[in-house]
Structures are given as C-alpha cells and as structure tokens.
Design a protein around this motif. Structure first.
Motif, PDB file in Angstrom:
ATOM      1  N   GLU A 108     -47.794  12.297  39.510  1.00  0.00           N
ATOM      2  CA  GLU A 108     -47.383  10.908  39.632  1.00  0.00           C
ATOM      3  C   GLU A 108     -46.113  10.606  38.844  1.00  0.00           C
ATOM      4  O   GLU A 108     -45.369   9.702  39.200  1.00  0.00           O
ATOM      5  N   ASP A 109     -45.853  11.378  37.789  1.00  0.00           N
ATOM      6  CA  ASP A 109     -44.668  11.115  36.970  1.00  0.00           C
ATOM      7  C   ASP A 109     -44.393  12.338  36.105  1.00  0.00           C
ATOM      8  O   ASP A 109     -45.327  13.062  35.718  1.00  0.00           O
ATOM      9  N   THR A 110     -43.123  12.577  35.814  1.00  0.00           N
ATOM     10  CA  THR A 110     -42.729  13.659  34.919  1.00  0.00           C
ATOM     11  C   THR A 110     -41.655  13.148  33.972  1.00  0.00           C
ATOM     12  O   THR A 110     -40.657  12.562  34.424  1.00  0.00           O
ATOM     13  N   GLN A 111     -41.866  13.339  32.684  1.00  0.00           N
ATOM     14  CA  GLN A 111     -40.918  12.922  31.651  1.00  0.00           C
ATOM     15  C   GLN A 111     -40.368  14.161  30.946  1.00  0.00           C
ATOM     16  O   GLN A 111     -41.136  15.021  30.500  1.00  0.00           O
ATOM     17  N   PHE A 112     -39.022  14.213  30.861  1.00  0.00           N
ATOM     18  CA  PHE A 112     -38.370  15.357  30.220  1.00  0.00           C
ATOM     19  C   PHE A 112     -37.780  14.916  28.889  1.00  0.00           C
ATOM     20  O   PHE A 112     -36.960  14.008  28.823  1.00  0.00           O
ATOM     21  N   GLY A 113     -38.215  15.557  27.814  1.00  0.00           N
ATOM     22  CA  GLY A 113     -37.698  15.255  26.480  1.00  0.00           C
ATOM     23  C   GLY A 113     -37.707  16.537  25.662  1.00  0.00           C
ATOM     24  O   GLY A 113     -37.305  17.592  26.155  1.00  0.00           O
ATOM     25  N   GLY A 114     -38.207  16.431  24.429  1.00  0.00           N
ATOM     26  CA  GLY A 114     -38.354  17.638  23.634  1.00  0.00           C
ATOM     27  C   GLY A 114     -39.340  18.592  24.285  1.00  0.00           C
ATOM     28  O   GLY A 114     -39.228  19.814  24.162  1.00  0.00           O
ATOM     29  N   ALA A 115     -40.314  18.007  24.985  1.00  0.00           N
ATOM     30  CA  ALA A 115     -41.258  18.761  25.804  1.00  0.00           C
ATOM     31  C   ALA A 115     -41.319  18.064  27.169  1.00  0.00           C
ATOM     32  O   ALA A 115     -40.710  17.014  27.369  1.00  0.00           O
ATOM     33  N   VAL A 116     -42.038  18.649  28.087  1.00  0.00           N
ATOM     34  CA  VAL A 116     -42.235  18.042  29.401  1.00  0.00           C
ATOM     35  C   VAL A 116     -43.630  17.410  29.434  1.00  0.00           C
ATOM     36  O   VAL A 116     -44.609  18.061  29.070  1.00  0.00           O
ATOM     37  N   THR A 117     -43.702  16.146  29.846  1.00  0.00           N
ATOM     38  CA  THR A 117     -45.000  15.480  29.998  1.00  0.00           C
ATOM     39  C   THR A 117     -45.200  15.157  31.470  1.00  0.00           C
ATOM     40  O   THR A 117     -44.389  14.451  32.070  1.00  0.00           O
ATOM     41  N   VAL A 118     -46.262  15.701  32.020  1.00  0.00           N
ATOM     42  CA  VAL A 118     -46.560  15.531  33.435  1.00  0.00           C
ATOM     43  C   VAL A 118     -47.808  14.660  33.575  1.00  0.00           C
ATOM     44  O   VAL A 118     -48.841  14.949  32.956  1.00  0.00           O
ATOM     45  N   ARG A 119     -47.697  13.613  34.368  1.00  0.00           N
ATOM     46  CA  ARG A 119     -48.860  12.756  34.650  1.00  0.00           C
ATOM     47  C   ARG A 119     -49.420  13.138  36.009  1.00  0.00           C
ATOM     48  O   ARG A 119     -48.704  13.177  37.012  1.00  0.00           O
ATOM     49  N   VAL A 120     -50.720  13.419  36.024  1.00  0.00           N
ATOM     50  CA  VAL A 120     -51.382  13.941  37.221  1.00  0.00           C
ATOM     51  C   VAL A 120     -52.542  13.029  37.608  1.00  0.00           C
ATOM     52  O   VAL A 120     -53.290  12.551  36.747  1.00  0.00           O
ATOM     53  N   ARG A 121     -52.679  12.782  38.917  1.00  0.00           N
ATOM     54  CA  ARG A 121     -53.864  12.098  39.444  1.00  0.00           C
ATOM     55  C   ARG A 121     -54.725  13.120  40.152  1.00  0.00           C
ATOM     56  O   ARG A 121     -54.225  13.929  40.941  1.00  0.00           O
ATOM     57  N   ILE A 122     -56.029  13.081  39.857  1.00  0.00           N
ATOM     58  CA  ILE A 122     -56.926  14.064  40.443  1.00  0.00           C
ATOM     59  C   ILE A 122     -58.289  13.432  40.673  1.00  0.00           C
ATOM     60  O   ILE A 122     -58.711  12.542  39.927  1.00  0.00           O
ATOM     61  N   HIS A 123     -58.963  13.857  41.729  1.00  0.00           N
ATOM     62  CA  HIS A 123     -60.298  13.354  42.018  1.00  0.00           C
ATOM     63  C   HIS A 123     -61.195  13.587  40.797  1.00  0.00           C
ATOM     64  O   HIS A 123     -61.165  14.658  40.186  1.00  0.00           O
ATOM     65  N   ALA A 124     -61.992  12.596  40.444  1.00  0.00           N
ATOM     66  CA  ALA A 124     -62.797  12.671  39.219  1.00  0.00           C
ATOM     67  C   ALA A 124     -63.709  13.887  39.185  1.00  0.00           C
ATOM     68  O   ALA A 124     -63.977  14.442  38.114  1.00  0.00           O
ATOM     69  N   THR A 125     -64.180  14.314  40.347  1.00  0.00           N
ATOM     70  CA  THR A 125     -65.091  15.457  40.375  1.00  0.00           C
ATOM     71  C   THR A 125     -64.387  16.786  40.101  1.00  0.00           C
ATOM     72  O   THR A 125     -65.059  17.801  39.864  1.00  0.00           O
ATOM     73  N   LEU A 126     -63.054  16.796  40.125  1.00  0.00           N
ATOM     74  CA  LEU A 126     -62.305  18.041  39.928  1.00  0.00           C
ATOM     75  C   LEU A 126     -61.723  18.178  38.526  1.00  0.00           C
ATOM     76  O   LEU A 126     -61.068  19.179  38.218  1.00  0.00           O
ATOM     77  N   VAL A 127     -61.963  17.179  37.661  1.00  0.00           N
ATOM     78  CA  VAL A 127     -61.335  17.178  36.336  1.00  0.00           C
ATOM     79  C   VAL A 127     -61.728  18.399  35.517  1.00  0.00           C
ATOM     80  O   VAL A 127     -60.868  19.082  34.936  1.00  0.00           O
ATOM     81  N   ASP A 128     -63.006  18.695  35.431  1.00  0.00           N
ATOM     82  CA  ASP A 128     -63.451  19.824  34.600  1.00  0.00           C
ATOM     83  C   ASP A 128     -62.861  21.133  35.100  1.00  0.00           C
ATOM     84  O   ASP A 128     -62.396  21.968  34.300  1.00  0.00           O
ATOM     85  N   SER A 129     -62.862  21.329  36.410  1.00  0.00           N
ATOM     86  CA  SER A 129     -62.306  22.549  36.982  1.00  0.00           C
ATOM     87  C   SER A 129     -60.805  22.635  36.711  1.00  0.00           C
ATOM     88  O   SER A 129     -60.289  23.705  36.349  1.00  0.00           O
ATOM     89  N   PHE A 130     -60.108  21.498  36.869  1.00  0.00           N
ATOM     90  CA  PHE A 130     -58.667  21.456  36.629  1.00  0.00           C
ATOM     91  C   PHE A 130     -58.352  21.842  35.182  1.00  0.00           C
ATOM     92  O   PHE A 130     -57.466  22.663  34.917  1.00  0.00           O
TER      93      PHE A 130
END
Length: 207
Positions: free
Chosen positions: A160-182
């Motif tokens: 959903e979003d990617t921020q580039f700075g000292g590190a890279v921060t990636v915002r991800v949307r995922i089905h709630a049932t897949l969170v643990d596997s992800f």
C-alpha cells in the motif's frame, strides 16, 4: 466477521411500469447517519415524486430498516429489503422513487415493481466481497528490499505504501487469516533480521 458482501459504489437505474416511473438508487452506507443522509438527499432531489420508499441493512448492530413511504403496507419497503437480504448484502441503503402514472398496480404489481427497481440498481452498482485485512509495516535495509518486494505478492500481501529513508518501510495489506503465515515467511526469508508489525486493520475488496 471475516468477510461481508456489499456494493461497489453508488448507482441508479429506472424503468416504467404502466406509466409509473420507478427509479432505484443504491449507495454504500456504514452507519444509520449515512443511510439517513442519503434518504434525505433523494427526498430533496425527487421532492415531487409520489413516493420515496427505502430500505437499508448495516453491520453495525445488525440493523435493518425500511419504509413504505405512503404505499400500502408491505408493498414497498419490505420488497426492497428482501432483495437486499436475498443477495446477502450489508452496509448499504436503497431508495426507490416512484412517480405515479395514474394506473393502479395493485399490491402484487407494487411488490414486483419495487423489487425490480432495487434489483436493477444493484446490477448497476456491482457486488463485492469485503475481507477483514491486517495492515503490516516492515522496516528493512536496502539490500533486502528487492527480495521483499518480489515476495510480498507471493505471500498474499498487497503493498500500500513504501517510504525510503535511512531504511525502507513497506506498508502491506493482507487478509487477516494469512498474517501468521506471512510473518513466518518473512522471518525465514530474512534469517530473523526483519519482522512485520501490525499497525492497523481494515476491510478491503477480496482479491
């Protein structure tokens, strides 16, 4: 509730039955305030109509409301509500406007007409399943970012979003049932260097 079904967007459609004009309108609504505002908007716009029948269903409080708006009891609001229920929909409001054409339709004719007006409006709006999703933030270094960007869709996530700075921060949307596997796959792929932190949740159209 992991999923629910609703409409994609506002839509309207109309037809004429024995000189009476029926206009169906549907719109997403997440609260009684939103539903009431749309009903008032239709009444203002079609102030000269004979009737503005409505029905709405909300997840909030499992709310179901309807009004015949002067039509014989059970011939307007109930048929519209039944169309919404039959499709398994929620979080929406439907208003059917009628301009009386001078010919009485009878109770059965009214039920069919109001049902049809709701159905054709739904057909224009389109139906969508909304899934319960988690929002995850992943902070990683630039050396891992390329691999992460490739793996996220493979693991069932959507960036959903990617921020580039000292590190890279990636915002991800995922089905709630897949969170643990992800999260397990991320830990394995990065040898435990990076983790996903859940920062929110939402409902989004299921892929």
């Amino acid at each position: 509730m992991d999923e629910y079904t609703t409409i994609k967007a506002f839509a309207s459609d109309e037809f004429t039955e024995r000189r009476s004009r029926f206009i169906g309108h549907v719109k997403p609504a997440a609260s009684e305030e939103e539903a009431a505002a749309f009903i008032a908007e239709c009444r203002d716009k079609y102030w000269d109509a004979s009737h503005n029948v409505y029905a709405y269903i909300l997840r909030d409080g499992q709310t179901r409301r309807y009004s015949d708006d002067g039509e014989p009891q059970g011939t307007g609001g109930v048929p519209v509500l039944e169309v919404l229920q039959r499709e398994g929909l929620t979080d929406l409001v439907c208003v059917v406007t009628r301009y009386f054409g001078g010919v009485l339709l009878g109770a059965g004719g009214l039920v069919r007409a109001y049902s049809h007006a709701a159905a054709i409006a739904l057909g224009k709006a389109g139906i969508v399943t909304m899934a319960h999703c988690a929002i995850l933030d992943i902070a990683c270094d630039y050396s891992f970012y390329g691999k992460l960007a490739v793996c996220i869709p493979e693991w069932g996530g959507i960036v959903e979003d990617t921020q580039f700075g000292g590190a890279v921060t990636v915002r991800v949307r995922i089905h709630a049932t897949l969170v643990d596997s992800f999260c397990a796959k991320l830990t394995d792929a990065s040898n435990g260097r990076f983790q996903a932190v859940q920062t929110g949740e939402c409902f989004a159209a299921a892929d």
